[in-house]
Write a protein that holds these residues in place. Sequence first.
Motif, mmCIF file in Angstrom:
data_model
loop_
_atom_site.group_PDB
_atom_site.id
_atom_site.type_symbol
_atom_site.label_atom_id
_atom_site.label_comp_id
_atom_site.label_asym_id
_atom_site.label_seq_id
_atom_site.Cartn_x
_atom_site.Cartn_y
_atom_site.Cartn_z
ATOM 1 N N LYS A 228 0.830 -1.206 0.000
ATOM 2 C CA LYS A 228 0.000 0.000 0.000
ATOM 3 C C LYS A 228 0.863 1.254 0.000
ATOM 4 O O LYS A 228 2.004 1.249 0.460
ATOM 5 N N LEU A 246 -3.515 4.208 -1.340
ATOM 6 C CA LEU A 246 -3.486 3.705 -2.714
ATOM 7 C C LEU A 246 -2.962 2.280 -2.686
ATOM 8 O O LEU A 246 -2.066 1.961 -1.901
ATOM 9 N N TRP A 277 1.127 7.332 -10.895
ATOM 10 C CA TRP A 277 -0.146 7.776 -10.336
ATOM 11 C C TRP A 277 -0.311 9.273 -10.598
ATOM 12 O O TRP A 277 0.624 10.044 -10.429
ATOM 13 N N GLU A 282 -5.875 9.800 -8.213
ATOM 14 C CA GLU A 282 -5.154 8.548 -8.075
ATOM 15 C C GLU A 282 -5.800 7.374 -8.795
ATOM 16 O O GLU A 282 -5.169 6.335 -8.984
ATOM 17 N N ASP A 283 -7.050 7.521 -9.218
ATOM 18 C CA ASP A 283 -7.671 6.435 -9.965
ATOM 19 C C ASP A 283 -7.132 6.352 -11.388
ATOM 20 O O ASP A 283 -7.339 5.344 -12.078
ATOM 21 N N ARG A 285 -3.980 5.905 -13.498
ATOM 22 C CA ARG A 285 -2.597 5.453 -13.389
ATOM 23 C C ARG A 285 -2.172 4.760 -14.682
ATOM 24 O O ARG A 285 -2.992 4.216 -15.413
#
Length: 836
Positions: A228, A246, A277, A282-283, A285
């Motif tokens: 993580k 994340l 990222w 952050e979604d 990538r």
Amino acid sequence: MVEHGDIRVVHRGGSKINFREPVITNDSKFLLCASGECVKVFSTSTEECVHDLRGHTDLVTGVIIKPSNHLQAYSCSADGTVRLWDFTDGILIKTYVIGHPIYSIHASASHEGVVFVVTSMHADKRPDLLQLVAVHLPRSGDQMVEARELSAVLSDVSSNPLAIVFGRGGEYIASAKGLKLEVYLFRKQKAYSFFLKEDNKKGRRNTFTCVACHPKDDCIATGHEDGKIRLWRNFNQKKEYTYSTLHWHHSAVSSLCFTPEGTNLLSGGIESVLVQWRYNQEDQREFLPRLGAAITHITVSPDGSLFFTSHSDNKITIIQSCLKVSAAIQGLVKGESVTTDLMMDPRSKSLVLNGKPGHLQFYSLQRDKLLYNLDVVQQEYIHESGLQQFEVVKAAFDTSGNWLATVEERKQKGAEVELNLKLWEFDEQTQSFVLNTTISAPHEAQITGMCFCHSTDNQTTMLVSTSKDGHFKAWQLDAQAHTEADERPSWSCDFVGAYHSLVPECCCFSADGSLLAVSFQEVVTVWSTASWELLTTLSQPPKAIRNLCFGRLSCSKYLLGTTGNNLLCCWNLLTCSLEWSTSMDVSLLLADPISENMAAFCRQAGSTDLFVFKPSEPRPLFSQKAVCPGKVTRAIFTPREEMLESCEESSQWLNRSQLYFLTQHMDLMTFTTKVEEDRLMASSKQLVIDDTVAMTPFYLLLGKHRQQDSGDAQSGISAERTPLPQGSVAIKELLQTPAHVLPSTSFLCSMFVQSLLISVTDPREENKATEEEMESEKEEEDSEEEMESGTTRPEQAPLGRHAAESAAPALTKAQVRELRRVKKLDRSWFAGLLDS
């Protein structure tokens, strides 16, 4: 026992370039890497090493660019010093003596004249009790300065440099160790600590592994063992801190890095995938997979155009910002273990051992560069833990380098071991090895040893392999057994030997190839390679033989072996008796192929000692205690390109050969003398002062050859030509010395002008003197011919008598030339006047 301090163990060739994260210069032209006891400077455009910054006497543990001068760099070492370099010219500027081993170094532009180092401040110097201290670098004109003014910043920090980082222009510094994240704010002079539970709800470990700080926002990214990534905010208020999570990596996150503008966050781990990222999104990538090995470090160039990733196989990959690989700098591949022996390719003089899975690597120790990989298994390797795949476990070269033998095996639970013996032939056209013969299941069990016959007769190429099935086999190259479809010679089994159903452990050929020694547990058997007759057996106290080695040159009548009960035995093959034995726990025994010397690595008290000796003499030539911790299982003697001229008796064994060995931590070490170090330092200084281009292979190929040709062409007139002012010492010092250490211009002006002055000579006078000299030499030859024929000119006789009788002082060279010119004048016009 002979023990001298003149010889020491160093990293020389094949060192790790992934030990610390690479450092990128501001112009993105150079890449600085800590490598053993030096700092390597690579060109990002050519991937060539342009400088070796040598000066440290122990392992280099960190490199950073000086914040106030982008043309200089700091390096720290376990020798307790921080050194300042001009890396563009490869010049050591200053050495700061700290006095304690240093594990990492950090700096910030907002803290001028101060560097932050991680060191042990305790008397016992325990590596688990480290502190981050600020070192105030004193201003001094001396090249070596003591920096004893230290200020503690954080206590109990990690030795991993990736766990300590500056944030937001040096306003704070973040440190992570274990389950604690600590942030020190310089304005408040206060530190905040944040703790995590050891395990999360699913039993995954929360231990911190790396830290990165956003360049513009107050945001800290941390990586963890469970894969993580946590983004920490509001950490300047301990009660109001928050973090978001994340997760993509399935294993530990090894490195994190923000781009210079802070728009992206890069992460990497054991998956060999670079993940990008989008910050605050952050979604979104992106991925760059199949980078070859686990990612250990990630660095971004100052302009953000290039990404650099270090990998566990000792490689640095250069990646464009569009996630496209552009180049790679490959060092000596460091795997989990070396299953083959260390070998020397007779053709390329390169070090050969197993590297990436299923391959043999050919590494040049002279150039400190990987030449190429040979794909032995020729199957796609699947990166999955627990999956059993073919691995290269044995390899051997013949004397000429025309043949290479490899053994690959695959172990599977509940099944027999799969074996393949492959014979590779060197192809002159492609300059590489081509597969000639594949022998499936050459033995019924694992192969324990393999070696080529050292015979100089090219007609008898032979390979012997021993196996746990109780047999040894001799494989012969049959040049006649070929068909019209395939005219290349092939290999076949020529003889199968055994001895009382015992298991053979190792084998060795004599120097001339006439004898083969095979150890069957406690018994050594000696066979004739011409008739495969068992000539004799050599027995010794119980316990199996672990190593066998024939002597060389004048000691070729000796056979040495090591046993499991810590004995080193030497047999005389002429008398078939034990010559001598001694009690030593020898982990490795090997012979120098170009001398009588042998090396024995012995384990004692958790470390390894070295003994160099001749089988014919009881006294060792050299010995050194604790050359490395742990056990040494791989070593090799390599011939030198240039012979050393060491006069010390203890170091003469290093004059013609160099001894390399691998430690248990996969570090390639060697032995060096003061003579060799002085020569290397002199060559590096000569490279900096005399050469105007980098010492690349292209320069070595053409540059020196061009200089030699021009020197031969101008050798006839070089003595008459006046040296150019550019060759003066003053101008050379002025051009080569860095500008920041030069004195004022007013001081240099007079010296510079004087260096430009050239003595004035009239070229007409020089030509006239040359012509007169040629005429005088011709006249001397004429006079010598006349004396040999017995004739003398009538006008010379009175002159000769007068000179002899008067005893006048000797004439000068100018007067002699003038006199000869007068004598050569044509006086026929004067005779014509008398006749009239």
